[in-house]
Write an enzyme that holds these catalytic residues in place. Structure first.
Site: not given
Length: 328
Positions: A151, A176, A247
Protein backbone atom coordinates in the site's frame (compact mmCIF):
# COMPACT_ATOMS: atom_id res chain seq x y z
CA UNK A 1 -42.04 -18.13 3.88
CA UNK A 2 -38.52 -17.05 4.79
CA UNK A 3 -37.32 -15.27 7.87
CA UNK A 4 -34.60 -12.67 7.45
CA UNK A 5 -32.28 -10.99 9.94
CA UNK A 6 -29.63 -8.35 9.33
CA UNK A 7 -27.22 -6.85 11.83
CA UNK A 8 -23.82 -5.12 12.09
CA UNK A 9 -20.67 -6.61 13.57
CA UNK A 10 -17.33 -5.06 14.54
CA UNK A 11 -14.17 -7.17 14.45
CA UNK A 12 -11.04 -5.66 16.07
CA UNK A 13 -7.81 -5.86 14.07
CA UNK A 14 -4.58 -7.14 15.60
CA UNK A 15 -2.75 -4.08 14.22
CA UNK A 16 -3.77 -0.88 12.39
CA UNK A 17 -4.50 -1.18 8.66
CA UNK A 18 -3.20 1.95 6.93
CA UNK A 19 -3.85 2.97 3.32
CA UNK A 20 -3.83 6.34 1.55
CA UNK A 21 -7.34 7.15 2.85
CA UNK A 22 -6.52 6.61 6.51
CA UNK A 23 -6.12 4.05 9.25
CA UNK A 24 -8.54 1.43 10.58
CA UNK A 25 -8.47 -0.61 13.77
CA UNK A 26 -11.73 -2.54 13.27
CA UNK A 27 -13.51 -4.29 10.44
CA UNK A 28 -17.15 -3.22 10.35
CA UNK A 29 -19.38 -5.66 8.49
CA UNK A 30 -23.09 -6.25 7.94
CA UNK A 31 -24.46 -9.79 8.18
CA UNK A 32 -27.66 -11.17 6.64
CA UNK A 33 -29.30 -14.45 7.65
CA UNK A 34 -32.04 -15.96 5.48
CA UNK A 35 -33.80 -19.02 6.89
CA UNK A 36 -36.23 -21.23 4.99
CA UNK A 37 -37.62 -24.60 6.09
CA UNK A 38 -34.97 -24.96 8.77
CA UNK A 39 -32.05 -24.13 6.44
CA UNK A 40 -30.12 -20.90 7.06
CA UNK A 41 -27.99 -19.02 4.54
CA UNK A 42 -25.56 -16.37 5.79
CA UNK A 43 -23.98 -13.52 3.88
CA UNK A 44 -21.54 -10.79 4.88
CA UNK A 45 -20.59 -7.46 3.36
CA UNK A 46 -18.31 -4.56 4.27
CA UNK A 47 -19.78 -1.06 3.82
CA UNK A 48 -17.19 1.26 2.30
CA UNK A 49 -17.26 5.02 2.85
CA UNK A 50 -15.41 5.63 -0.44
CA UNK A 51 -18.61 4.49 -2.18
CA UNK A 52 -20.94 6.47 0.08
CA UNK A 53 -21.81 3.49 2.27
CA UNK A 54 -22.15 3.10 6.03
CA UNK A 55 -23.52 0.36 8.25
CA UNK A 56 -26.70 2.40 8.64
CA UNK A 57 -27.22 2.99 4.92
CA UNK A 58 -26.55 -0.65 4.06
CA UNK A 59 -28.93 -1.92 6.74
CA UNK A 60 -31.57 0.50 5.46
CA UNK A 61 -31.18 -0.80 1.90
CA UNK A 62 -31.51 -4.37 3.14
CA UNK A 63 -34.55 -3.52 5.27
CA UNK A 64 -36.32 -2.09 2.22
CA UNK A 65 -36.01 -5.47 0.50
CA UNK A 66 -37.10 -7.64 3.43
CA UNK A 67 -40.72 -8.18 2.29
CA UNK A 68 -39.56 -9.29 -1.16
CA UNK A 69 -36.84 -11.54 0.25
CA UNK A 70 -39.30 -13.09 2.69
CA UNK A 71 -41.68 -13.80 -0.18
CA UNK A 72 -39.06 -15.64 -2.23
CA UNK A 73 -37.12 -13.04 -4.19
CA UNK A 74 -34.54 -14.78 -6.39
CA UNK A 75 -30.93 -13.78 -6.95
CA UNK A 76 -31.85 -12.69 -10.47
CA UNK A 77 -34.61 -10.44 -9.18
CA UNK A 78 -32.27 -9.03 -6.56
CA UNK A 79 -29.93 -7.75 -9.28
CA UNK A 80 -32.67 -5.37 -10.44
CA UNK A 81 -33.96 -4.48 -6.98
CA UNK A 82 -30.71 -3.05 -5.59
CA UNK A 83 -27.68 -1.35 -7.12
CA UNK A 84 -24.24 -2.92 -6.91
CA UNK A 85 -22.71 -2.51 -3.48
CA UNK A 86 -22.46 -3.97 -0.01
CA UNK A 87 -26.21 -4.30 0.66
CA UNK A 88 -26.81 -6.37 -2.46
CA UNK A 89 -23.70 -8.41 -1.71
CA UNK A 90 -24.90 -9.36 1.78
CA UNK A 91 -28.26 -10.51 0.40
CA UNK A 92 -26.81 -12.19 -2.70
CA UNK A 93 -24.25 -14.07 -0.60
CA UNK A 94 -26.93 -15.25 1.82
CA UNK A 95 -29.10 -16.47 -1.07
CA UNK A 96 -26.18 -18.38 -2.58
CA UNK A 97 -25.44 -19.93 0.81
CA UNK A 98 -29.09 -20.87 1.29
CA UNK A 99 -29.27 -22.42 -2.18
CA UNK A 100 -26.12 -24.50 -1.85
CA UNK A 101 -27.32 -25.89 1.49
CA UNK A 102 -30.78 -26.66 0.14
CA UNK A 103 -29.15 -28.61 -2.68
CA UNK A 104 -26.58 -30.25 -0.41
CA UNK A 105 -23.65 -28.88 -2.40
CA UNK A 106 -20.57 -26.80 -1.84
CA UNK A 107 -20.61 -23.32 -3.33
CA UNK A 108 -17.98 -24.25 -5.90
CA UNK A 109 -20.03 -27.27 -6.98
CA UNK A 110 -23.09 -25.06 -7.32
CA UNK A 111 -21.05 -22.76 -9.57
CA UNK A 112 -19.56 -25.65 -11.51
CA UNK A 113 -15.93 -24.88 -10.68
CA UNK A 114 -13.09 -26.83 -9.09
CA UNK A 115 -11.00 -25.15 -6.41
CA UNK A 116 -7.33 -25.80 -5.82
CA UNK A 117 -6.52 -27.03 -2.33
CA UNK A 118 -3.86 -24.31 -1.96
CA UNK A 119 -4.46 -20.74 -3.15
CA UNK A 120 -1.58 -18.28 -3.02
CA UNK A 121 -2.91 -15.01 -1.66
CA UNK A 122 -1.36 -11.59 -1.41
CA UNK A 123 -0.52 -10.36 2.06
CA UNK A 124 -0.73 -6.63 2.59
CA UNK A 125 2.01 -4.31 3.79
CA UNK A 126 0.20 -1.21 5.00
CA UNK A 127 1.61 2.31 4.88
CA UNK A 128 4.34 3.19 7.37
CA UNK A 129 7.92 4.44 7.33
CA UNK A 130 10.20 2.82 4.75
CA UNK A 131 12.00 0.93 7.51
CA UNK A 132 8.79 -0.34 9.11
CA UNK A 133 7.33 -1.41 5.77
CA UNK A 134 10.54 -3.25 4.88
CA UNK A 135 10.44 -4.98 8.26
CA UNK A 136 6.79 -5.98 7.74
CA UNK A 137 7.55 -7.31 4.27
CA UNK A 138 10.49 -9.32 5.57
CA UNK A 139 8.41 -10.79 8.41
CA UNK A 140 5.71 -11.87 5.96
CA UNK A 141 8.32 -13.37 3.63
CA UNK A 142 9.94 -15.26 6.51
CA UNK A 143 6.51 -16.67 7.38
CA UNK A 144 6.13 -17.99 3.84
CA UNK A 145 4.27 -15.21 2.01
CA UNK A 146 5.63 -14.93 -1.54
CA UNK A 147 3.08 -12.41 -2.92
CA UNK A 148 3.05 -9.05 -1.15
CA UNK A 149 0.65 -6.17 -1.78
CA UNK A 150 2.30 -2.85 -0.97
CA UNK A 151 0.00 0.00 0.00
CA UNK A 152 1.29 3.44 -0.97
CA UNK A 153 0.21 7.07 -0.92
CA UNK A 154 2.01 9.88 -2.74
CA UNK A 155 4.84 10.21 -0.19
CA UNK A 156 8.22 8.43 -0.07
CA UNK A 157 7.37 6.15 -2.96
CA UNK A 158 10.92 5.33 -4.03
CA UNK A 159 12.20 5.19 -0.46
CA UNK A 160 9.52 2.73 0.61
CA UNK A 161 9.77 0.51 -2.46
CA UNK A 162 13.57 0.39 -2.51
CA UNK A 163 13.61 -0.54 1.19
CA UNK A 164 11.02 -3.27 0.64
CA UNK A 165 12.69 -4.69 -2.46
CA UNK A 166 16.05 -4.73 -0.65
CA UNK A 167 14.45 -6.63 2.25
CA UNK A 168 12.62 -9.16 0.03
CA UNK A 169 14.50 -9.39 -3.28
CA UNK A 170 12.68 -12.53 -4.41
CA UNK A 171 9.10 -11.68 -3.42
CA UNK A 172 6.42 -10.95 -6.01
CA UNK A 173 5.30 -7.38 -5.34
CA UNK A 174 2.09 -5.66 -6.39
CA UNK A 175 1.53 -2.00 -5.55
CA UNK A 176 -1.80 -0.37 -4.65
CA UNK A 177 -1.94 3.42 -4.59
CA UNK A 178 -5.70 3.59 -3.83
CA UNK A 179 -6.24 6.59 -6.18
CA UNK A 180 -3.61 8.71 -4.40
CA UNK A 181 -1.39 9.53 -7.40
CA UNK A 182 -1.92 12.03 -10.20
CA UNK A 183 -0.97 12.24 -13.85
CA UNK A 184 2.10 14.38 -13.26
CA UNK A 185 5.03 12.08 -12.65
CA UNK A 186 3.06 8.91 -13.32
CA UNK A 187 5.33 7.72 -16.12
CA UNK A 188 8.42 8.05 -13.95
CA UNK A 189 6.74 6.21 -11.10
CA UNK A 190 5.69 3.38 -13.39
CA UNK A 191 9.27 3.08 -14.62
CA UNK A 192 10.51 2.97 -11.02
CA UNK A 193 8.12 0.11 -10.28
CA UNK A 194 9.21 -1.75 -13.39
CA UNK A 195 12.88 -1.26 -12.51
CA UNK A 196 12.14 -2.79 -9.08
CA UNK A 197 10.41 -5.75 -10.75
CA UNK A 198 6.95 -4.89 -9.42
CA UNK A 199 4.43 -7.23 -11.07
CA UNK A 200 1.42 -4.90 -11.21
CA UNK A 201 0.20 -1.42 -10.25
CA UNK A 202 -3.34 -1.08 -8.92
CA UNK A 203 -5.50 2.05 -9.31
CA UNK A 204 -2.82 4.76 -9.33
CA UNK A 205 -5.18 7.62 -10.28
CA UNK A 206 -8.56 8.75 -8.97
CA UNK A 207 -11.34 7.02 -10.89
CA UNK A 208 -12.46 10.37 -12.31
CA UNK A 209 -9.03 10.80 -13.95
CA UNK A 210 -9.00 7.48 -15.82
CA UNK A 211 -8.92 9.22 -19.19
CA UNK A 212 -5.25 10.03 -18.57
CA UNK A 213 -4.51 6.33 -18.97
CA UNK A 214 -5.92 6.15 -22.49
CA UNK A 215 -3.07 4.96 -24.69
CA UNK A 216 -0.65 5.63 -21.82
CA UNK A 217 2.44 3.54 -22.50
CA UNK A 218 3.34 1.73 -19.30
CA UNK A 219 6.04 -0.86 -18.56
CA UNK A 220 3.96 -2.97 -16.15
CA UNK A 221 0.27 -4.00 -16.00
CA UNK A 222 -2.18 -1.53 -14.46
CA UNK A 223 -5.27 -2.83 -12.65
CA UNK A 224 -8.60 -1.05 -12.13
CA UNK A 225 -10.08 -1.27 -8.64
CA UNK A 226 -12.15 1.76 -7.68
CA UNK A 227 -12.81 2.28 -11.40
CA UNK A 228 -14.43 -1.12 -11.91
CA UNK A 229 -17.55 -2.28 -10.07
CA UNK A 230 -19.67 -4.14 -12.64
CA UNK A 231 -19.76 -5.03 -16.33
CA UNK A 232 -21.06 -1.53 -17.07
CA UNK A 233 -17.58 -0.02 -16.63
CA UNK A 234 -15.68 -2.41 -18.89
CA UNK A 235 -16.22 -0.47 -22.12
CA UNK A 236 -14.66 2.70 -20.71
CA UNK A 237 -11.74 0.79 -19.19
CA UNK A 238 -10.59 -0.60 -22.55
CA UNK A 239 -7.27 0.90 -23.55
CA UNK A 240 -6.75 2.24 -20.03
CA UNK A 241 -6.28 -0.86 -17.87
CA UNK A 242 -4.91 -4.35 -18.35
CA UNK A 243 -6.64 -5.97 -15.40
CA UNK A 244 -9.72 -5.53 -13.19
CA UNK A 245 -9.95 -6.19 -9.45
CA UNK A 246 -13.22 -7.96 -8.67
CA UNK A 247 -14.60 -7.63 -5.15
CA UNK A 248 -18.04 -8.87 -4.14
CA UNK A 249 -18.69 -5.69 -2.17
CA UNK A 250 -18.29 -3.68 -5.38
CA UNK A 251 -20.17 -6.01 -7.73
CA UNK A 252 -23.01 -6.52 -5.29
CA UNK A 253 -22.36 -10.21 -4.85
CA UNK A 254 -21.15 -13.34 -6.57
CA UNK A 255 -23.92 -13.30 -9.18
CA UNK A 256 -22.62 -10.15 -10.89
CA UNK A 257 -18.99 -11.00 -10.03
CA UNK A 258 -19.15 -14.20 -12.08
CA UNK A 259 -20.69 -12.34 -15.00
CA UNK A 260 -18.12 -9.54 -14.73
CA UNK A 261 -15.24 -12.01 -14.65
CA UNK A 262 -16.51 -13.83 -17.72
CA UNK A 263 -17.06 -10.68 -19.77
CA UNK A 264 -13.80 -9.09 -18.62
CA UNK A 265 -11.80 -12.08 -19.79
CA UNK A 266 -13.65 -12.14 -23.10
CA UNK A 267 -12.62 -8.51 -23.60
CA UNK A 268 -8.98 -9.26 -22.86
CA UNK A 269 -8.69 -8.12 -19.25
CA UNK A 270 -6.85 -10.22 -16.71
CA UNK A 271 -8.69 -10.71 -13.41
CA UNK A 272 -7.60 -10.01 -9.86
CA UNK A 273 -9.78 -11.17 -6.97
CA UNK A 274 -9.80 -8.85 -3.97
CA UNK A 275 -11.58 -8.31 -0.69
CA UNK A 276 -12.25 -5.72 1.99
CA UNK A 277 -11.39 -6.14 5.66
CA UNK A 278 -13.75 -8.98 6.49
CA UNK A 279 -14.19 -12.37 8.13
CA UNK A 280 -13.80 -15.78 6.54
CA UNK A 281 -17.53 -15.72 5.69
CA UNK A 282 -16.92 -13.10 3.02
CA UNK A 283 -13.89 -14.91 1.59
CA UNK A 284 -15.81 -18.19 1.28
CA UNK A 285 -18.45 -16.41 -0.80
CA UNK A 286 -15.79 -15.32 -3.32
CA UNK A 287 -13.92 -18.62 -3.66
CA UNK A 288 -15.60 -19.71 -6.95
CA UNK A 289 -13.68 -16.88 -8.66
CA UNK A 290 -10.23 -18.07 -7.58
CA UNK A 291 -9.61 -20.44 -10.52
CA UNK A 292 -9.55 -17.57 -13.02
CA UNK A 293 -7.72 -14.97 -10.92
CA UNK A 294 -4.19 -14.02 -11.94
CA UNK A 295 -3.73 -12.56 -8.46
CA UNK A 296 -5.81 -13.42 -5.38
CA UNK A 297 -5.81 -10.82 -2.61
CA UNK A 298 -7.87 -12.53 0.10
CA UNK A 299 -6.00 -11.74 3.30
CA UNK A 300 -8.82 -9.72 4.92
CA UNK A 301 -9.39 -12.23 7.75
CA UNK A 302 -5.66 -12.39 8.56
CA UNK A 303 -5.90 -8.82 9.92
CA UNK A 304 -8.51 -9.79 12.52
CA UNK A 305 -7.67 -10.39 16.17
CA UNK A 306 -10.28 -13.19 16.02
CA UNK A 307 -12.26 -14.66 13.12
CA UNK A 308 -15.62 -16.39 12.71
CA UNK A 309 -15.93 -20.09 13.45
CA UNK A 310 -14.94 -22.08 11.57
CA UNK A 311 -12.22 -19.83 10.12
CA UNK A 312 -10.44 -20.36 6.86
CA UNK A 313 -6.86 -21.54 7.27
CA UNK A 314 -4.04 -19.28 6.10
CA UNK A 315 -0.54 -20.76 6.27
CA UNK A 316 2.76 -19.56 4.82
CA UNK A 317 1.14 -17.18 2.35
CA UNK A 318 -1.39 -19.76 1.20
CA UNK A 319 -5.12 -20.11 1.78
CA UNK A 320 -5.52 -23.83 2.45
CA UNK A 321 -8.93 -25.19 1.55
CA UNK A 322 -9.76 -28.32 3.48
CA UNK A 323 -13.00 -29.79 2.11
CA UNK A 324 -14.84 -29.32 5.39
CA UNK A 325 -13.86 -25.66 5.82
CA UNK A 326 -15.18 -24.76 2.36
CA UNK A 327 -18.43 -26.65 2.76
CA UNK A 328 -19.31 -25.27 6.19
Amino acid sequence: MRTVKSYPEAWPLHSPFVISRGSRTEAHVVVVEIEQDGVKGIGEATPYARYGESETSVLQQIAAQLPAIQNGMTRSELQHALPAGAARNALDSALWDLERQQQGKTLQALCGVHLASDITTAHTVSIDTPEAMASSALALWQHGATLLKIKLDHHLISERLVAIRTAVPDATLIVDANESWHAEGLAARCQLLADLNVAMLEQPLPAAEDAVLSHFVHPLPICADESCHTREQLAQLKGRYDMVNIKLDKTGGLTEALALASEARQQGFAVMLGCMLCTSRAIRAALPLTPIAKFADLDGPTWLAADVEPPLHFERGVLKLAAASVAD
